[in-house]
Design a protein around this motif. Structure first.
Motif, short mmCIF file in Angstrom:
data_model
loop_
_atom_site.label_atom_id
_atom_site.label_comp_id
_atom_site.label_asym_id
_atom_site.label_seq_id
_atom_site.Cartn_x
_atom_site.Cartn_y
_atom_site.Cartn_z
N LEU A 85 0.84 -1.19 0.00
CA LEU A 85 0.00 0.00 0.00
C LEU A 85 0.88 1.25 0.00
CD1 LEU A 85 -2.36 -1.34 2.77
CD2 LEU A 85 -3.00 -1.11 0.38
N ALA A 86 0.35 2.34 -0.48
CA ALA A 86 1.13 3.57 -0.53
C ALA A 86 1.57 3.99 0.86
CB ALA A 86 0.28 4.68 -1.18
N ALA A 87 2.81 4.38 0.97
CA ALA A 87 3.37 4.79 2.26
C ALA A 87 2.53 5.92 2.85
CB ALA A 87 4.82 5.24 2.09
N GLY A 88 2.14 5.77 4.11
CA GLY A 88 1.38 6.79 4.81
C GLY A 88 -0.09 6.85 4.45
N SER A 89 -0.56 5.98 3.55
CA SER A 89 -1.96 6.05 3.11
C SER A 89 -2.94 5.69 4.21
CB SER A 89 -2.18 5.13 1.90
OG SER A 89 -1.91 3.77 2.24
N LEU A 90 -2.50 4.99 5.26
CA LEU A 90 -3.38 4.61 6.37
C LEU A 90 -2.94 5.26 7.69
CD1 LEU A 90 -3.70 0.79 5.57
CD2 LEU A 90 -5.31 2.61 4.97
N ALA A 91 -2.11 6.27 7.60
CA ALA A 91 -1.54 6.88 8.80
C ALA A 91 -2.62 7.40 9.74
CB ALA A 91 -0.61 8.02 8.41
N GLY A 92 -2.53 6.97 11.01
CA GLY A 92 -3.45 7.44 12.03
C GLY A 92 -4.86 6.91 11.90
N LYS A 93 -5.06 5.84 11.14
CA LYS A 93 -6.40 5.30 10.92
C LYS A 93 -6.45 3.80 11.27
CE LYS A 93 -7.65 9.24 9.18
NZ LYS A 93 -8.51 10.16 9.97
N ILE A 94 -7.69 3.29 11.38
CA ILE A 94 -7.91 1.85 11.50
C ILE A 94 -8.19 1.33 10.10
CG2 ILE A 94 -9.39 0.04 12.45
CD1 ILE A 94 -9.99 1.92 14.81
N ALA A 95 -7.37 0.40 9.63
CA ALA A 95 -7.52 -0.13 8.27
C ALA A 95 -8.49 -1.30 8.26
CB ALA A 95 -6.17 -0.57 7.73
N MET A 96 -9.25 -1.43 7.18
CA MET A 96 -10.12 -2.59 7.00
C MET A 96 -9.76 -3.30 5.71
SD MET A 96 -14.24 -3.01 7.45
CE MET A 96 -14.85 -2.47 5.86
N VAL A 97 -9.56 -4.63 5.82
CA VAL A 97 -9.25 -5.47 4.67
C VAL A 97 -10.16 -6.69 4.72
CG1 VAL A 97 -6.86 -4.71 4.50
CG2 VAL A 97 -7.42 -6.68 5.91
N PHE A 98 -10.17 -7.44 3.61
CA PHE A 98 -11.06 -8.59 3.48
C PHE A 98 -10.26 -9.88 3.32
CE2 PHE A 98 -13.40 -4.88 2.27
CZ PHE A 98 -14.65 -5.08 2.85
N ARG A 99 -10.76 -10.92 3.94
CA ARG A 99 -10.16 -12.25 3.77
C ARG A 99 -10.33 -12.71 2.33
NH1 ARG A 99 -12.11 -17.91 6.67
NH2 ARG A 99 -10.24 -19.13 6.17
N GLY A 100 -9.41 -13.55 1.86
CA GLY A 100 -9.54 -14.13 0.53
C GLY A 100 -10.86 -14.86 0.39
#
Length: 590
Positions: A85-100
């Protein structure tokens, strides 16, 4: 009231006797609440040893690596978290991703540790992984997980899609992950892990005929995590059978200072007779003040009084499928074999016979799919009598074990359709095994591909019972070596249960089958109410296997040779790929 509305980063808070780690949505109001989750804070394969004493409260954003399209559940492929992912694109946030998605190895098919590491590298303070179905499962971090030191939680598909819907409609979502001790002024909690529950997940009703054979005194620890002392605290315990309330009692009222706890009980639950069914034990905590976080005021455990199954993991509401909501393997993989067990014992065990085992199944981790398969792999089970005098976790021994029954299941080729699914493994040593009164048994699953994950229940909690009596309930061992009496860290319960009956015979619970000619000659024809491929196992009456072969059933029959077999009676067992079984006797006369 809350001490703060939003904080940036990882915050340290005070702790009491037992921390209260939660996942909740704080905003928007339409999805606000407390949600079921699994976390990486068990220390088994992640760099974060615990979520106790810390929390993250911040805005949820989707990880976005630019991958076009959607996965099988309709979720954006760009948020499956397997690419940088782009450096700093999630800075200070809670990230959400999905299982395969499980059906498309090109979308999201990487380990949980990889997903979390990608988000952490992009500056995320925490990670939400959305499962692909209605449950949550234990997450193994793999090699990458060891470097991840931020909170990671898994939520089910419905929770994830509710959050996704708001995000895609430009509605900010704020989530809380971690320990909420001291976050509210008025806040009581009850835990399933510190509550009295039945001493089994499922038990044959033949062993619970009256109050002398089964009763329990409901009780739970109540924790005050708020900043204020609380008065008028009560616990109401309700028991339901198949949804109908059969017990409701409330404790005496009490006061609990801030940061303190109290064990509170209600009168004994017992009955002159019991009916088979699905039972729920529900605790509800109340107090004089209004609780500011009601999502943890209720705890629940379930158990089944079954016509046939006996085990520590629970069953579904219909009583035919064992719980299997988590899959585990040892952090340090055995060389050749891994064995996980449950302990069962009853004063009236001799009322029952057993003819097989239901097992919650196995699966292959996403990171291992290229090198590991269950196609054609055999899993076996063993029933041991356990006669060591000391059977406690602290000092118990496993020197006096004797295998008295066993069986197996062979995964089909390919095995994909039955991964993560319960399977039945019939007994092969004889038509059935007669259990005994007051005999302790170890029922164990033997896995000879240690890198795969075995099924466990993560919602049946025996922590309170084990703390009270120190008794072994689900030990394990690697490479037939030293036993680990307490089982896995976190105390998940192996998804294993004996299938029992009071009058088992050779033909019970089987598909109709017949062999001719009788007496048998060199070749017999077997007629069955089935079609397709099956595994045929032939065992003599002493329990010795004399043949194991694949057969093809066409037009409801197949032929097999009995050449080389001595005269006598043999048990023929057909294991079908759908998990059903035919078992019958054949007399060989020469």
């Amino acid at each position: 009231m809350k001490k703060l509305l939003l904080s940036l980063g990882l915050v340290l808070v005070g702790s009491t006797a037992m921390s209260q780690v939660i996942f909740s949505v704080e905003a928007p109001a339409s999805i606000q609440g407390f949600y079921d989750f699994k976390s990486n804070g068990d220390g088994s394969s992640w760099g974060l040893a615990t979520l106790d004493g810390m929390f993250v409260l911040d805005t949820v954003v989707l990880a976005n690596d630019g991958t076009p399209g959607v996965n099988a559940q309709g979720n954006p492929a760009s948020a499956t978290g397997c690419n940088a992912l782009a450096a700093g694109s999630l800075a200070g946030k809670i990230a959400m991703v999905f299982r395969g998605d499980g059906g498309n190895p090109g979308i999201g098919a990487c380990g949980f540790g990889v997903k979390a590491q990608m988000c952490a590298n992009a500056g995320a303070l925490a990670v939400i992984i959305v499962n692909r179905d209605a449950t949550t499962i234990a997450m193994n971090g793999g090699t990458e997980g060891a470097a991840v030191t931020i909170p990671v939680v898994m939520v089910n598909l419905a929770t994830g899609q509710a959050i996704l819907d708001r995000i895609q409609n430009n509605v900010p979502v704020v989530a809380f992950i971690g320990d909420k001790t001291g976050f509210y002024d008025d806040d009581l909690t009850t835990f399933e892990q510190t509550s009295v529950r039945a001493e089994f997940g499922s038990k044959p009703v033949a062993l619970t005929q009256n109050a002398s054979e089964f009763s329990l005194t409901p009780g739970t620890w109540v924790y005050n995590y708020g900043n204020n002392a609380q008065t008028g605290v009560t616990v109401n315990a309700v028991i339901k059978r198949n949804g109908t309330q059969i017990y409701s009692q409330t404790s005496s009222s009490a006061s609990i200072p801030s940061g303190d706890s109290l064990f509170m009980t209600t009168p004994v639950f017992s009955s002159a007779s019991y009916t088979a069914g699905y039972y729920e034990l529900i605790y509800t905590v109340a107090m004089t003040a209004a609780d500011e976080f009601v999502g943890d005021n209720v705890s629940k455990s379930t158990f089944t009084l079954s016509p046939q199954y006996w085990g520590l993991a629970g069953f579904n509401a219909t009583g035919d499928s064992i719980k299997a909501d988590g899959f585990y393997r040892p952090a340090t993989l055995p060389t050749t074999q891994f064995e996980t067990c449950i302990v069962v014992k009853d004063a009236n065990g001799g009322r029952l016979k057993m003819d097989g085992v239901q097992f919650g199944g196995m699966t292959v981790g996403a990171a291992d799919t290229a090198t590991v398969t269950l196609d054609g792999v055999e899993v076996t089970w063993s029933l041991y009598t356990w006669n060591d005098a000391d059977q406690t976790v602290s000092t118990g021994t496993f020197d006096l074990l004797s295998e008295v029954a066993g069986g197996s299941y062979t995964y089909p080729d390919p095995a994909d359709a039955v991964l993560e699914q319960p399977v039945f493994m019939p007994i092969t040593s004889a038509p059935y095994y007669q259990l005994a009164n007051n005999q302790a048994y170890l029922l164990c699953i033997n896995n000879f591909v240690p890198s795969v994950y075995m099924a466990f229940s993560t919602t049946d909690h025996y922590d309170y019972a084990m703390n009270a009596d120190d008794m072994v309930r689900f030990p394990l061992r690697s490479d037939v070596g030293t036993w680990t009496p307490a089982g896995f860290s976190g105390l998940p319960v192996p998804s294993i249960a004996l299938r029992t009956g009071t009058n088992l015979s050779v033909a019970e619970n089987t598909i109709d089958a017949a062999a001719f000619p009788i007496p048998a000659k060199e070749v017999i024809t077997v007629k069955v109410n089935a079609a397709g491929d099956a595994t045929l196992k032939i065992v003599d009456m002493a329990g010795r296997q004399v043949s194991n072969q694949q057969v093809k059933i066409e037009n409801g029959q197949f032929q097999t040779s009995v050449a080389g077999m001595n005269s006598g009676t043999y048990v023929f067992t057909l294991d079908y790929s759908n998990g059903t079984t035919s078992r019958f006797n054949v007399v060989v006369s020469k």
